[in-house]
Design a protein around this motif. Structure first.
Motif, mmCIF file in Angstrom:
data_model
loop_
_atom_site.group_PDB
_atom_site.id
_atom_site.type_symbol
_atom_site.label_atom_id
_atom_site.label_comp_id
_atom_site.label_asym_id
_atom_site.label_seq_id
_atom_site.Cartn_x
_atom_site.Cartn_y
_atom_site.Cartn_z
ATOM 1 N N VAL A 13 0.822 -1.207 0.000
ATOM 2 C CA VAL A 13 0.000 0.000 0.000
ATOM 3 C C VAL A 13 0.859 1.261 0.000
ATOM 4 O O VAL A 13 0.750 2.109 -0.894
ATOM 5 N N ILE A 14 1.717 1.382 0.994
ATOM 6 C CA ILE A 14 2.484 2.622 1.139
ATOM 7 C C ILE A 14 3.483 2.798 0.004
ATOM 8 O O ILE A 14 3.572 3.877 -0.602
ATOM 9 N N VAL A 15 4.250 1.752 -0.289
ATOM 10 C CA VAL A 15 5.279 1.870 -1.330
ATOM 11 C C VAL A 15 4.676 2.236 -2.689
ATOM 12 O O VAL A 15 5.180 3.142 -3.370
ATOM 13 N N PRO A 16 3.603 1.579 -3.168
ATOM 14 C CA PRO A 16 3.042 1.988 -4.466
ATOM 15 C C PRO A 16 2.581 3.442 -4.496
ATOM 16 O O PRO A 16 2.844 4.155 -5.474
ATOM 17 N N ILE A 17 1.906 3.903 -3.437
ATOM 18 C CA ILE A 17 1.393 5.276 -3.437
ATOM 19 C C ILE A 17 2.538 6.287 -3.413
ATOM 20 O O ILE A 17 2.588 7.221 -4.223
ATOM 21 N N VAL A 18 3.465 6.096 -2.482
ATOM 22 C CA VAL A 18 4.589 7.036 -2.364
ATOM 23 C C VAL A 18 5.461 6.992 -3.616
ATOM 24 O O VAL A 18 5.931 8.030 -4.101
ATOM 25 N N SER A 19 5.685 5.807 -4.168
ATOM 26 C CA SER A 19 6.518 5.688 -5.361
ATOM 27 C C SER A 19 5.890 6.393 -6.555
ATOM 28 O O SER A 19 6.587 7.049 -7.340
ATOM 29 N N TYR A 20 4.577 6.248 -6.696
ATOM 30 C CA TYR A 20 3.902 6.932 -7.804
ATOM 31 C C TYR A 20 4.065 8.442 -7.688
ATOM 32 O O TYR A 20 4.366 9.130 -8.680
ATOM 33 N N ILE A 21 3.892 8.958 -6.476
ATOM 34 C CA ILE A 21 4.037 10.407 -6.273
ATOM 35 C C ILE A 21 5.476 10.837 -6.526
ATOM 36 O O ILE A 21 5.740 11.858 -7.170
ATOM 37 N N LEU A 22 6.429 10.046 -6.035
ATOM 38 C CA LEU A 22 7.841 10.399 -6.200
ATOM 39 C C LEU A 22 8.255 10.388 -7.670
ATOM 40 O O LEU A 22 8.868 11.344 -8.173
ATOM 41 N N LEU A 23 7.944 9.312 -8.366
ATOM 42 C CA LEU A 23 8.469 9.131 -9.712
ATOM 43 C C LEU A 23 7.757 9.999 -10.740
ATOM 44 O O LEU A 23 8.399 10.513 -11.666
ATOM 45 N N THR A 24 6.458 10.150 -10.623
ATOM 46 C CA THR A 24 5.727 10.957 -11.606
ATOM 47 C C THR A 24 5.703 12.428 -11.239
ATOM 48 O O THR A 24 5.554 13.281 -12.107
ATOM 49 N N GLY A 25 5.846 12.736 -9.937
ATOM 50 C CA GLY A 25 5.848 14.133 -9.506
ATOM 51 C C GLY A 25 4.485 14.601 -9.035
ATOM 52 O O GLY A 25 3.442 14.025 -9.388
ATOM 53 N N TRP A 26 4.526 15.653 -8.229
ATOM 54 C CA TRP A 26 3.295 16.266 -7.720
ATOM 55 C C TRP A 26 3.611 17.734 -7.434
ATOM 56 O O TRP A 26 4.162 18.069 -6.388
ATOM 57 N N PRO A 27 3.280 18.620 -8.365
ATOM 58 C CA PRO A 27 3.641 20.043 -8.196
ATOM 59 C C PRO A 27 3.112 20.664 -6.912
ATOM 60 O O PRO A 27 3.702 21.620 -6.399
ATOM 61 N N LEU A 28 2.013 20.136 -6.372
ATOM 62 C CA LEU A 28 1.453 20.723 -5.153
ATOM 63 C C LEU A 28 2.409 20.639 -3.970
ATOM 64 O O LEU A 28 2.345 21.472 -3.051
ATOM 65 N N ILE A 29 3.275 19.653 -3.965
ATOM 66 C CA ILE A 29 4.236 19.524 -2.866
ATOM 67 C C ILE A 29 5.659 19.812 -3.335
ATOM 68 O O ILE A 29 6.625 19.470 -2.654
ATOM 69 N N GLY A 30 5.766 20.415 -4.512
ATOM 70 C CA GLY A 30 7.078 20.832 -4.992
ATOM 71 C C GLY A 30 7.834 19.813 -5.803
ATOM 72 O O GLY A 30 9.024 20.041 -6.111
ATOM 73 N N LEU A 31 7.199 18.712 -6.189
ATOM 74 C CA LEU A 31 7.866 17.710 -7.012
ATOM 75 C C LEU A 31 7.515 17.941 -8.477
ATOM 76 O O LEU A 31 6.350 17.853 -8.869
ATOM 77 N N GLU A 32 8.515 18.229 -9.268
ATOM 78 C CA GLU A 32 8.290 18.496 -10.687
ATOM 79 C C GLU A 32 7.782 17.247 -11.388
ATOM 80 O O GLU A 32 8.269 16.129 -11.152
ATOM 81 N N ALA A 33 6.793 17.421 -12.265
ATOM 82 C CA ALA A 33 6.247 16.292 -13.013
ATOM 83 C C ALA A 33 7.283 15.770 -14.003
ATOM 84 O O ALA A 33 7.957 16.538 -14.689
ATOM 85 N N VAL A 34 7.414 14.444 -14.075
ATOM 86 C CA VAL A 34 8.358 13.790 -14.982
ATOM 87 C C VAL A 34 7.567 12.823 -15.856
ATOM 88 O O VAL A 34 6.954 11.874 -15.358
ATOM 89 N N ASP A 35 7.578 13.077 -17.152
ATOM 90 C CA ASP A 35 6.865 12.212 -18.092
ATOM 91 C C ASP A 35 7.495 10.823 -18.088
ATOM 92 O O ASP A 35 8.712 10.672 -18.051
#
Length: 388
Positions: free
Chosen positions: A150-172
């Motif tokens: 549960v935790i690893v898939p959710i966090v990994s998706y956010i990390l690898l694809t990015g989330w501008p709301l928390i300052g992570l640049e989106a990566v195609d």
């Protein structure tokens, strides 16, 4: 009263051993390495001939591999000139400067350099979850399972694809590549295939006609076509049937295709384990008042999965190696990064391609052999527990 001569003779001859004699060791040729060699390699003339031939072949193959990878390899250099034959070194082995320069590309692909720390965190999280689950004495493995699934898939998706709301640049995902893609594809297939395969196997054995029919159709249809067909259907044909705004990402389409393909094969593996369980186990569980899902959870499935451990691991190993097929549909896995790197004019030499493929072979061998070793250790541990 005087002792007669006969009694005296008997007294002198009487002897009682008060200490136990130490057991003698077995004959040297019945146990140990020498006995194993004699019984398995030198038991007949044919075995002796085969042993000599296979030993000579193994020595020759191992020497050639070590000669290319180590003895005649080039360890330093700035470009192709270092890996070309010369009078000083007429025979050139592996071109390791090429691997050193391209190592980051082999691991990350074209993932932006400033953001590669996110990939490193993903690798660390995944490794932690695997160790947590596979280490038998690890504390709170139930929490470890929740963390891994549960935790690893959710966090990994956010990390690898990015989330501008928390300052992570989106990566195609088109920029992903190398080991990153290989691990993501294999991990998704491995994590999804077992639970979905169990559900499909139970559905195929269900008494409900609709559930059984749908499960059989799915399993037989997916198993009846090669994986590359599934990948082409998911990557090329699917966008033709849905609007562009609904078309999923190319990597996501490949992940879904591989997960469903692996699930169909896993369903047959689990079904074979279920068929091997004696009917008395089902009847005994029902006799003590267990419901269907309780019976499957506590009685039947643990035994079925234990029986099919070799087949499950074999399916996982095949899936891990089949991830190389995603490069055919334009996804840059490890093999694709090797293909792209080897045609770089800067490193174009006769040994560049072989060196790149050797790196990929070592990578796949280490992971697949590791899974095989863990499976054998698990079987041995379960066998010991049954003998107690």
């Amino acid at each position: 009263m005087t002792m007669s001569e006969g009694d005296l003779a008997v007294t002198e001859l009487a002897f009682v051993r008060r200490e136990q004699i130490a057991p003698l060791p077995p004959p040297a040729m019945t146990t140990g390495p020498l006995a194993w060699v004699r019984d398995n390699l030198l038991s007949s003339i044919l075995n002796v001939i085969l042993t000599v031939v296979m030993t000579a072949l193994a020595v020759w193959v191992i020497y050639e591999i070590l000669d290319f990878l180590i003895f005649t390899a080039v360890w330093s250099g700035a470009d192709r000139e270092a890996c070309l034959a010369s009078p000083a070194q007429p025979v050139v082995g592996a071109c390791w400067p090429f691997v050193k320069e391209r190592a980051a590309y082999f691991v990350y692909g074209s993932y932006p350099i400033p953001e590669r720390w996110r990939v490193d965190i993903f690798f660390a999280m995944l490794a932690t979850g695997i160790v947590w689950l596979l280490w038998l004495n690890a504390p709170r493995r139930d929490i470890g399972a929740f963390y891994f699934f549960v935790i690893v898939p959710i966090v990994s998706y956010i990390l690898l694809t990015g989330w501008p709301l928390i300052g992570l640049e989106a990566v195609d995902t088109a920029l992903w590549g190398g080991v990153l893609v290989t691990i993501v594809v294999a991990w998704a297939g491995i994590v999804v295939s077992l639970p979905v395969g169990i559900v499909l196997a139970l559905g195929r054995r269900s008494r409900m006609t609709t559930v059984r029919t749908l499960s059989v159709i799915f399993i037989e249809f997916v198993r009846g076509v090669p994986l590359i067909t599934v990948l082409f259907m998911a990557s090329v044909m699917l966008p033709l049937f849905v609007p562009d705004q609904w078309s999923p990402d190319k990597l996501l389409r490949a992940l879904v295709g591989i997960a469903l393909f692996a699930s169909a094969y896993m369903a047959e593996v689990v079904r074979a384990g279920l068929a091997a369980i004696p009917k008395g186990q089902f009847e005994g569980a029902q006799a003590v008042g267990l419901g269907y899902w309780q019976m499957m959870r506590f009685i039947v499935l643990p035994q079925a999965l234990k029986i099919t451990i070799p087949n499950i691991v074999n399916t996982y190993i095949g899936l891990f190696k089949d991830t190389t097929l995603v490069f055919i549909v334009g996804i840059f896995d490890l093999l694709k990064t090797v293909e792209v790197s080897r045609i770089d004019p800067k490193w174009a030499t006769p040994v560049t391609s072989t060196t790149g493929y050797a790196v990929a072979a070592i990578f796949y061998f280490v992971f697949c052999y590791g899974m095989s070793c863990y499976a054998r250790a698990t079987e041995a541990r379960l066998a010991r527990s049954e003998r107690r």
